[in-house]
Write a protein that holds these residues in place. Structure first.
Motif: not given
Length: 364
Positions: A324-350
Motif C-alpha cells: 500500500g505504501l509503495n502504491l501511493l508513492v509509485g502511482d502519481e496519477k492515483l496519488y493526485l486523484s486521492c489528494c483531489e478527493n480528500a477534502r471533499k470526502s469529509i465536508e459533511s463532518f464539519s
C-alpha cells in the motif's frame, strides 16, 4: 448557531491532549459554546494542550498531589460537589469506563440523571464496566449512549439491548486546521506521517515499522515520521534501532498542532488493529492529504474509500501494508486523484453539521 436554551453542560474527559477522544472532547466544548450553552470541562489527568471553551475543573492536578485510595474517594466527592454547585443539567462523559466499583459509584451517585455516555472505540468493553446485568441496570437510566459510528452502536445494542442509542460522528474543525497547517516543519520532505499514542496493542506500530522496512520508500528517499507519546514509545524506538532505521524513521514528541506535518507529508498512515472513528483520518483528509490504512476493525464505517481518498490494505502482515505504501508513492496519477478527493470526502463532518446533531440530542 445560537440556542435560546442556556443549559449547563459538563464535558468529562481523560485529558485535553494526545488522544483522539480527548480531541473530540475539546472540539465539543467549542461547538457547544458556539451554540450558546454554558460549558464546563472536567479533566481526570493534568494534561491540557488542545484548545477548548468553557470553565475547566482540573481533577488531574489534584490527583498529582494525592493519588491514594483516600485521595481517589476525595476526588469523587469534589466532582460531585462541582456538578451540584455549577447546577449542571447534562454531563457528557468521553472517558474509558471499565473499572466496576468506581464507575457504578460515579454513574449512580455522582452524575446527574441526564448523562450522555460516549463510546469512541470498536472495543466497546473499554466503555462499560464488566458486570453486564449491573451495567444494564445503571446505564439504562442515562439520557443517551452515543457511538461515534453506526457499527459501534450495533455492537452495543447486541450486547446490552439498550434502546436510547444514538450515532454522532466526530467533527472536524476545518477553519482551525486551515489556520494551523501553514506553520513550518522541522522535517524535510518527502516523508509519510503517523501521529497518535504509542500503544502497540491497538495502534500496531510494530507492523508499521516492519512495513516501512519492507517497502521501497527507503530506497526512494521517503522517510517515515512518527509523532506522539505513550507507554510503548521506548519499545518502538528500540525496534527502529534494531532494524537500522534511525536515519530514515524520525520520532517526534507529541504536539497539539500536528497539522503542518500532515500538510507537508505525502500521505499519512494508519496501522491500527481497531478504531472507532479515527480523528487522524478526518484531520489528514481535511488537510487535503490521503491516507494509507489497514482494514482495521470497524473500517467499513469510516470515510476512507479505496483508491478514492486513500488506499486500504489487508491487516494481516507487513507485506500488505508495504504494498500500500509503495502504491501511493509509485502511482502519481492515483496519488493526485486521492489528494483531489480528500477534502471533499469529509465536508459533511464539519463543526456546524455535527453541532446540530448534538443540539437535537441535548434538547430532545
Amino acid at each position: 448557531m445560537q440556542s435560546n436554551h442556556k443549559k449547563r453542560i459538563c464535558i468529562v474527559t481523560r485529558s485535553l491532549s494526545e488522544g483522539g477522544a480527548d480531541r473530540v472532547a475539546s472540539l465539543q466544548s467549542i461547538l457547544l459554546n458556539n451554540l450558546g450553552y454554558q460549558v464546563f470541562i472536567v479533566t481526570i489527568l493534568n494534561s491540557v494542550s488542545y484548545p477548548y471553551k468553557g470553565e475547566l475543573f482540573n481533577l488531574g492536578a489534584i490527583k498529582e498531589k494525592n493519588d491514594t485510595i483516600l485521595g481517589r474517594f476525595n476526588r469523587l466527592l469534589l466532582l460531585r460537589k462541582f456538578l451540584k454547585s455549577k447546577k449542571i443539567d447534562i454531563v457528557v462523559d468521553h472517558r474509558v469506563r471499565k473499572k466496576p466499583f468506581s464507575e457504578y459509584i460515579i454513574s449512580a451517585l455522582v452524575y446527574p440523571k441526564k448523562t450522555i455516555y460516549v463510546v469512541h472505540n470498536h472495543a466497546i468493553d473499554l466503555y462499560f464496566p464488566p458486570f453486564k446485568w449491573l451495567t444494564k441496570l445503571v446505564y439504562k437510566k442515562s439520557k443517551a449512549i452515543v457511538s461515534v459510528s453506526g457499527k459501534i452502536q450495533n455492537l452495543i445494542f447486541k450486547k446490552y439491548g439498550f434502546r436510547h442509542l444514538e450515532t454522532i460522528y466526530n467533527p472536524v474543525d476545518l477553519d482551525y486546521i486551515d489556520k494551523q497547517k501553514i506553520e513550518s516543519v522541522t522535517i524535510e520532505s518527502p516523508y509519510v506521517f503517523w501521529y497518535g499514542r504509542f500503544e502497540d496493542e491497538q495502534k500496531n506500530l510494530s507492523l508499521l515499522v516492519d512495513s516501512y522496512n519492507d517497502s521501497k520508500l527507503k530506497s526512494q528517499g521517503v522517510k517515515l515520521v512518527l509523532m506522539g507519546n505513550g507507554k510503548d514509545k521506548d519499545k518502538i524506538l528500540s525496534k527502529v534501532g534494531e532494524l537500522g532505521l534511525t536515519d530514515t524513521i524520525v520520532v517526534l514528541p507529541f504536539s497539539s498542532n500536528p497539522f503542518p506535518y500532515i500538510f507537508n507529508s505525502k500521505f499519512t498512515v494508519l496501522s491500527s488493529r481497531f478504531e472507532g472513528f479515527p480523528m487522524t483520518v478526518l484531520e489528514s483528509l481535511a488537510c487535503g492529504i490521503p491516507v494509507v490504512s489497514v482494514r482495521y476493525d470497524n473500517y467499513e464505517d469510516g470515510v476512507l474509500k479505496h483508491k478514492h481518498n486513500g488506499v486500504l490494505v489487508e491487516n494481516h502482515n507487513s507485506g500488505a501494508l508495504a504494498k500500500g505504501l509503495n502504491l501511493l508513492v509509485g502511482d502519481e496519477k492515483l496519488y493526485l486523484s486521492c489528494c483531489e478527493n480528500a477534502r471533499k470526502s469529509i465536508e459533511s463532518f464539519s463543526m456546524e453539521a455535527i453541532a446540530l446533531q448534538w443540539k437535537n440530542l441535548i434538547e430532545k
